[in-house]
Design a protein around this motif. Structure first.
Motif, PDB file in Angstrom:
ATOM      1  N   UNK A  86       0.781  -1.229   0.000  1.00 29.77           N
ATOM      2  CA  UNK A  86       0.000   0.000   0.000  1.00 29.77           C
ATOM      3  C   UNK A  86       0.817   1.287   0.000  1.00 29.77           C
ATOM      4  N   UNK A  87       2.115   1.202   0.350  1.00 24.76           N
ATOM      5  CA  UNK A  87       2.896   2.421   0.562  1.00 24.76           C
ATOM      6  C   UNK A  87       4.159   2.404  -0.283  1.00 24.76           C
ATOM      7  N   UNK A  88       4.463   3.549  -0.910  1.00 31.89           N
ATOM      8  CA  UNK A  88       5.729   3.739  -1.602  1.00 31.89           C
ATOM      9  C   UNK A  88       6.527   4.815  -0.887  1.00 31.89           C
ATOM     10  N   UNK A  89       7.852   4.645  -0.830  1.00 29.06           N
ATOM     11  CA  UNK A  89       8.725   5.577  -0.124  1.00 29.06           C
ATOM     12  C   UNK A  89       9.737   6.205  -1.076  1.00 29.06           C
ATOM     13  N   UNK A  90       9.938   7.518  -0.912  1.00 27.03           N
ATOM     14  CA  UNK A  90      10.991   8.229  -1.627  1.00 27.03           C
ATOM     15  C   UNK A  90      11.763   9.038  -0.586  1.00 27.03           C
ATOM     16  N   UNK A  91      13.083   8.794  -0.494  1.00 33.07           N
ATOM     17  CA  UNK A  91      13.895   9.444   0.521  1.00 33.07           C
ATOM     18  C   UNK A  91      14.888  10.424  -0.103  1.00 33.07           C
ATOM     19  N   UNK A  92      15.419  11.290   0.720  1.00 28.85           N
ATOM     20  CA  UNK A  92      16.411  12.265   0.278  1.00 28.85           C
ATOM     21  C   UNK A  92      17.675  11.575  -0.252  1.00 28.85           C
ATOM     22  N   UNK A  93      18.050  10.455   0.364  1.00 31.49           N
ATOM     23  CA  UNK A  93      19.328   9.813   0.051  1.00 31.49           C
ATOM     24  C   UNK A  93      19.245   8.760  -1.050  1.00 31.49           C
ATOM     25  N   UNK A  94      18.105   8.594  -1.694  1.00 34.42           N
ATOM     26  CA  UNK A  94      17.879   7.662  -2.802  1.00 34.42           C
ATOM     27  C   UNK A  94      17.850   6.194  -2.351  1.00 34.42           C
ATOM     28  N   UNK A  95      18.872   5.747  -1.600  1.00 32.22           N
ATOM     29  CA  UNK A  95      18.952   4.371  -1.098  1.00 32.22           C
ATOM     30  C   UNK A  95      18.894   3.334  -2.217  1.00 32.22           C
ATOM     31  N   UNK A  96      19.640   3.587  -3.285  1.00 29.38           N
ATOM     32  CA  UNK A  96      19.760   2.599  -4.358  1.00 29.38           C
ATOM     33  C   UNK A  96      20.948   1.681  -4.067  1.00 29.38           C
ATOM     34  N   UNK A  97      20.827   0.412  -4.420  1.00 31.92           N
ATOM     35  CA  UNK A  97      21.937  -0.522  -4.256  1.00 31.92           C
ATOM     36  C   UNK A  97      22.976  -0.236  -5.337  1.00 31.92           C
ATOM     37  N   UNK A  98      24.215   0.058  -4.954  1.00 30.64           N
ATOM     38  CA  UNK A  98      25.209   0.554  -5.920  1.00 30.64           C
ATOM     39  C   UNK A  98      25.608  -0.443  -6.993  1.00 30.64           C
ATOM     40  N   UNK A  99      25.515  -1.734  -6.714  1.00 30.50           N
ATOM     41  CA  UNK A  99      25.956  -2.736  -7.681  1.00 30.50           C
ATOM     42  C   UNK A  99      24.793  -3.372  -8.431  1.00 30.50           C
TER      43      UNK A  99
END
Length: 223
Positions: A86-99
């Protein structure tokens, strides 16, 4: 109009000596399709409000009804399941996995839904196209600009077709021009009917919402 978020006397106090009332009991309703911004200075309780709304923190008082579901007594596992669906999150720091590539980062958001790999990749492709990044789907985060990384993060947040999109300072690490692009994308998503709750300290960003909540010293009120 249906209600997506309904706080009924919801508050959060951290134990200790002395205890800290991070979020004072509040009553807040956000309806389906609304774009609500939350503004306040650093340390005011904005992120606590968002964490409770996103089922990341459990309130110590009151009832939280999310999309008609009373989350007050749910188990940790049930809360995680509802959060995933039900919920999607968008953060300031992106939090993407680098590899992981852009498409892999987006597809990972669907692991908790039980979708098979083919469906995850198809949905991720669709979401990257929605945010204008289908041509960058094989790029690693290090090869993407700040704005592109945030758009990948938004695509990841949209992958499970959430009822509520929670954004915590989504333009905080972006320059003015790139911020404008991200905010325009959020405007488009709202125009498509998505319910958005956006945390910011910037009055100009806050003004883009239909309604604005003010948080100061843990007290939540409509501006």
């Amino acid at each position: 109009m249906s209600t997506v978020l309904d706080f009924q006397g919801v508050g959060l106090t951290y134990p200790g000596s002395p205890s800290v009332e991070a979020l004072q009991p509040c009553d807040v309703k956000i309806h389906a399709g609304e774009y609500v911004t939350v503004i306040g200075p650093s340390g005011s309780g904005k992120s606590t409000f968002l964490n409770v709304a996103g089922l990341l923190d459990r309130p110590t008082g009151g009832r939280y009804i999310l999309n008609g579901i009373d989350t007050s007594e749910l188990s940790k596992t049930d809360r995680a399941s509802i959060r995933a669906h039900f919920i999607g999150f968008v953060f300031q720091e992106f939090h993407l996995l680098p590899h992981r590539t852009a498409i892999e980062n987006v597809a990972l958001a669907q692991l908790y839904t039980g979708a098979n790999r083919r469906k995850r990749i198809a949905a991720a492709t669709e979401m990257l196209d929605r945010v204008g990044l289908s041509h960058r789907k094989e790029a690693l985060p290090a090869k993407l600009s700040g704005g592109e990384r945030q758009r990948v993060a938004i695509a990841r947040a949209l992958a499970n077709a959430p009822q509520l999109l929670l954004c915590d300072e989504p333009t905080g690490n972006l320059d003015t021009a790139t911020s404008a692009t991200v905010l325009e994308l959020l405007d488009e998503l709202h125009a498509d009917g998505l319910t958005i709750l956006l945390i910011t300290h910037d009055p100009e960003v806050s003004a883009r919402g239909e309604r604005t909540l003010q948080v100061r010293d843990g007290v939540v009120s409509w501006s």
